[in-house]
Design an enzyme around this catalytic site. Structure first.
Site, PDB file in Angstrom:
ATOM      1  N   PHE A  12      -3.215  -3.845   2.198  1.00  0.00           N
ATOM      2  CA  PHE A  12      -2.352  -4.651   3.073  1.00  0.00           C
ATOM      3  C   PHE A  12      -1.382  -5.515   2.251  1.00  0.00           C
ATOM      4  CE2 PHE A  12      -2.564  -9.019   5.147  1.00  0.00           C
ATOM      5  CZ  PHE A  12      -1.367  -8.866   5.823  1.00  0.00           C
ATOM      6  N   PHE A  35     -10.024   2.815  -1.376  1.00  0.00           N
ATOM      7  CA  PHE A  35     -11.261   2.458  -0.660  1.00  0.00           C
ATOM      8  C   PHE A  35     -10.915   1.848   0.702  1.00  0.00           C
ATOM      9  CE2 PHE A  35     -14.694  -0.924  -0.119  1.00  0.00           C
ATOM     10  CZ  PHE A  35     -15.507  -0.071   0.603  1.00  0.00           C
ATOM     11  N   LEU A  62      -8.178   1.344 -17.889  1.00  0.00           N
ATOM     12  CA  LEU A  62      -6.928   2.013 -17.533  1.00  0.00           C
ATOM     13  C   LEU A  62      -5.930   1.805 -18.665  1.00  0.00           C
ATOM     14  CD1 LEU A  62      -5.085   3.237 -15.223  1.00  0.00           C
ATOM     15  CD2 LEU A  62      -4.561   0.873 -14.611  1.00  0.00           C
ATOM     16  N   TYR A  63      -5.206   2.852 -19.005  1.00  0.00           N
ATOM     17  CA  TYR A  63      -4.213   2.747 -20.074  1.00  0.00           C
ATOM     18  C   TYR A  63      -2.841   3.053 -19.503  1.00  0.00           C
ATOM     19  CZ  TYR A  63      -8.375   2.607 -22.875  1.00  0.00           C
ATOM     20  OH  TYR A  63      -9.586   2.227 -23.387  1.00  0.00           O
ATOM     21  N   GLY A 101      -8.301  -7.021 -20.186  1.00  0.00           N
ATOM     22  CA  GLY A 101      -8.244  -6.294 -21.468  1.00  0.00           C
ATOM     23  C   GLY A 101      -6.905  -5.587 -21.620  1.00  0.00           C
ATOM     24  N   TYR A 144     -18.683 -11.125  -2.665  1.00  0.00           N
ATOM     25  CA  TYR A 144     -17.233 -11.377  -2.710  1.00  0.00           C
ATOM     26  C   TYR A 144     -16.951 -12.757  -3.314  1.00  0.00           C
ATOM     27  CZ  TYR A 144     -12.418 -11.698  -0.806  1.00  0.00           C
ATOM     28  OH  TYR A 144     -11.059 -11.829  -0.639  1.00  0.00           O
ATOM     29  N   HIS A 180      -5.302  -3.257   8.379  1.00  0.00           N
ATOM     30  CA  HIS A 180      -5.994  -2.084   8.925  1.00  0.00           C
ATOM     31  C   HIS A 180      -6.528  -2.421  10.322  1.00  0.00           C
ATOM     32  CE1 HIS A 180      -8.649   1.262   9.402  1.00  0.00           C
ATOM     33  NE2 HIS A 180      -8.133   1.817   8.312  1.00  0.00           N
TER      34      HIS A 180
HETATM   35  P1  NAD Z   1      -7.057  -4.618   1.356  1.00  0.00           P
HETATM   36  O1  NAD Z   1      -8.466  -4.207   1.528  1.00  0.00           O
HETATM   37  O2  NAD Z   1      -6.066  -4.214   2.391  1.00  0.00           O
HETATM   38  O3  NAD Z   1      -6.482  -4.143  -0.054  1.00  0.00           O
HETATM   39  C1  NAD Z   1      -7.284  -4.016  -1.202  1.00  0.00           C
HETATM   40  C2  NAD Z   1      -6.816  -2.789  -1.950  1.00  0.00           C
HETATM   41  O4  NAD Z   1      -7.615  -2.646  -3.146  1.00  0.00           O
HETATM   42  C3  NAD Z   1      -7.030  -1.494  -1.144  1.00  0.00           C
HETATM   43  O5  NAD Z   1      -5.881  -0.697  -1.221  1.00  0.00           O
HETATM   44  C4  NAD Z   1      -8.226  -0.830  -1.824  1.00  0.00           C
HETATM   45  O6  NAD Z   1      -8.217   0.575  -1.684  1.00  0.00           O
HETATM   46  C5  NAD Z   1      -8.048  -1.292  -3.253  1.00  0.00           C
HETATM   47  N1  NAD Z   1      -9.296  -1.275  -4.032  1.00  0.00           N
HETATM   48  C6  NAD Z   1     -10.512  -1.759  -3.667  1.00  0.00           C
HETATM   49  N2  NAD Z   1     -11.398  -1.567  -4.664  1.00  0.00           N
HETATM   50  C7  NAD Z   1     -10.718  -0.956  -5.687  1.00  0.00           C
HETATM   51  C8  NAD Z   1     -11.086  -0.507  -6.969  1.00  0.00           C
HETATM   52  N3  NAD Z   1     -12.343  -0.645  -7.440  1.00  0.00           N
HETATM   53  N4  NAD Z   1     -10.144   0.083  -7.742  1.00  0.00           N
HETATM   54  C9  NAD Z   1      -8.856   0.240  -7.279  1.00  0.00           C
HETATM   55  N5  NAD Z   1      -8.456  -0.165  -6.061  1.00  0.00           N
HETATM   56  C10 NAD Z   1      -9.382  -0.759  -5.274  1.00  0.00           C
HETATM   57  O7  NAD Z   1      -7.067  -6.221   1.197  1.00  0.00           O
HETATM   58  P2  NAD Z   1      -5.861  -7.251   1.147  1.00  0.00           P
HETATM   59  O8  NAD Z   1      -5.949  -8.127   2.320  1.00  0.00           O
HETATM   60  O9  NAD Z   1      -4.593  -6.555   0.855  1.00  0.00           O
HETATM   61  O10 NAD Z   1      -6.289  -8.127  -0.119  1.00  0.00           O
HETATM   62  C11 NAD Z   1      -5.719  -7.927  -1.382  1.00  0.00           C
HETATM   63  C12 NAD Z   1      -6.282  -8.941  -2.367  1.00  0.00           C
HETATM   64  O11 NAD Z   1      -6.000 -10.263  -1.916  1.00  0.00           O
HETATM   65  C13 NAD Z   1      -7.780  -8.859  -2.550  1.00  0.00           C
HETATM   66  O12 NAD Z   1      -8.098  -9.070  -3.911  1.00  0.00           O
HETATM   67  C14 NAD Z   1      -8.308  -9.993  -1.714  1.00  0.00           C
HETATM   68  O13 NAD Z   1      -9.530 -10.493  -2.212  1.00  0.00           O
HETATM   69  C15 NAD Z   1      -7.195 -11.011  -1.834  1.00  0.00           C
HETATM   70  N6  NAD Z   1      -7.164 -11.902  -0.664  1.00  0.00           N
HETATM   71  C16 NAD Z   1      -6.680 -11.473   0.528  1.00  0.00           C
HETATM   72  C17 NAD Z   1      -6.702 -12.329   1.621  1.00  0.00           C
HETATM   73  C18 NAD Z   1      -6.153 -11.931   2.972  1.00  0.00           C
HETATM   74  O14 NAD Z   1      -6.233 -12.711   3.906  1.00  0.00           O
HETATM   75  N7  NAD Z   1      -5.575 -10.769   3.137  1.00  0.00           N
HETATM   76  C19 NAD Z   1      -7.233 -13.623   1.482  1.00  0.00           C
HETATM   77  C20 NAD Z   1      -7.754 -14.002   0.264  1.00  0.00           C
HETATM   78  C21 NAD Z   1      -7.697 -13.145  -0.819  1.00  0.00           C
END
Ligand code: NAD
Ligand code: UDP
Length: 326
Positions: A12, A35, A62-63, A101, A144, A180
């Site tokens: 998102f 995911f 990752l490189y 890293g 989390y 989503h």
């Molecule tokens: P989201 O779930 O829509 O996006 C997360 C993305 O990370 C997804 O595309 C997922 O496929 C990918 N991902 C998950 N695990 C992975 C892995 N091991 N390797 C590679 N890709 C991976 O969530 P979001 O709302 O877009 O949040 C994005 C970031 O912002 C997150 O780190 C979340 O903790 C942080 N965040 C979001 C909010 C919010 O309100 N949306 C609030 C606080 C923090």
């Protein structure tokens, strides 16, 4: 032109960030394991010559060669991060180690998407960055919350130990198009339910509060934080300080849609924070940033997005409920 990597770029927030960075004239490398994200979120930019996508899990090294890294990869919705809690902690902690890293090798700036969840169920209100939080180490949200707290620690240690240019954004609840529809978060749940005239699932009595930031404002804050001159010591809250109860949110969405949905009260999930509101004094001073999109305006744009989405896929979702863990 910079070459900028966004981990979690198909999610998102990440998909909005990729789009904004491209619009500003950068090359963007999106890294995602899909995911919780998907290629649909980035479909319109896949053919952009400045956009590159790698399917990769950041718990593995990752490189790539880039000038800047935004580390957003991590499931953010409670039903998603509680689905495989061990993987959530691995993504936060091992993912941070791998991304740091990479930044260390490249000597490049790196920004961590941290979260208001590091404050847990806060006793201090609104939350300032120097508040240390009240997190249950043993609860269903701990994978989390503690994962993100440990990731922050790693960022500060890489800054002190290796002189890395780090930034830590503590993001508060953010909403907007491309959430989503089944991720169980409150804004997407309520809008989808209201558009279908289905009962609105209100957890607890709905008196718990949140502060909702529209995605465009949040992305603007992230980019400002990355680009601010000099070292940034410590985290920066990014969120909208307009605080409302979850019940008021439900009523506002029902009114904006003109929905016939009724309120359906359900048990409150374990460790659900009672209140949450950012103090954005630091972001305002350091970044000259404040959110601009009012809640009703942002909700209307988000409703329009889901209305169009549901018109294309009218089948009801299997379940939008958060699993309640005692
Ligand atoms: P989201 O779930 O829509 O996006 C997360 C993305 O990370 C997804 O595309 C997922 O496929 C990918 N991902 C998950 N695990 C992975 C892995 N091991 N390797 C590679 N890709 C991976 O969530 P979001 O709302 O877009 O949040 C994005 C970031 O912002 C997150 O780190 C979340 O903790 C942080 N965040 C979001 C909010 C919010 O309100 N949306 C609030 C606080 C923090
Ligand atoms: N919530 C709710 N009904 C829903 C989904 C969420 O009442 O269908 C509540 C939830 O219990 C919490 C708030 O809305 O108090 C925000 O939930 P969300 O999962 O969006 O984010 P977080 O709890 O991580 O802030």
């Amino acid at each position: 032109m910079k070459r900028v990597m966004v981990s979690g770029g198909a999610g998102f927030l990440g998909s909005h960030l990729c789009r904004k960075l491209l619009a500003q004239g950068n090359e963007v490398v999106c890294v995602d394991n899909y995911f919780t994200g998907n290629r649909g979120n980035i479909a319109d930019i896949l053919s952009d010559k400045n956009f590159d996508v790698h399917r990769h899990d950041i718990t593995f090294p990752l490189y790539v060669e880039v000038d800047e890294i935004y580390n957003l990869a991590c499931p953010a919705s409670p039903i998603h991060y509680q689905h495989d809690p061990v993987q959530t902690t691995k993504t936060s902690v091992m993912g941070a180690i791998n991304m740091l890293g990479l930044a260390k090798r490249l000597r490049c700036r790196i920004l961590q998407a941290s979260t208001s969840e590091v404050y847990g169920d806060p006793e201090v209100h609104p939350q300032r960055e120097d508040y240390r939080g009240l997190v249950n180490i043993n609860g269903p949200r701990a994978c989390y919350d503690e994962g993100k707290r440990c990731a922050e620690t790693l960022f500060y240690d890489y800054q002190r130990q290796h002189g890395l240019g780090i930034r830590v954004a503590r993001i508060f609840n953010t909403y907007g198009p491309r959430m989503h529809p089944k991720d169980g978060r409150v804004v997407s749940n309520f809008i989808v339910q209201a558009l279908r005239n289905e009962p609105i699932t209100l957890y607890g009595d709905g008196s718990q509060t949140r502060s909702f930031c529209y995605v465009d404002d949040l992305v603007d804050g992230l980019i400002r934080l990355m680009n601010v001159d000099g070292d940034v010591i410590g985290p920066v809250n990014l969120g909208n300080p307009h605080e409302i109860s979850v019940r008021e949110l439900a009523e506002t969405i029902i009114e904006l849609i003109g929905s016939r949905s009724a309120l359906d009260f359900r048990p409150l999930p374990a460790d659900d924070p009672r209140q949450r509101c950012p103090d954005i004094g630091r972001a305002s001073e350091l970044l000259h940033w404040k959110p601009r999109v009012e809640l009703r305006e942002g909700l209307s744009r988000t409703i329009a997005y889901f209305d169009e989405l549901l018109a294309k896929a009218p089948a009801p979702p299997q379940s939008l409920e958060l699993k309640v863990v005692a």
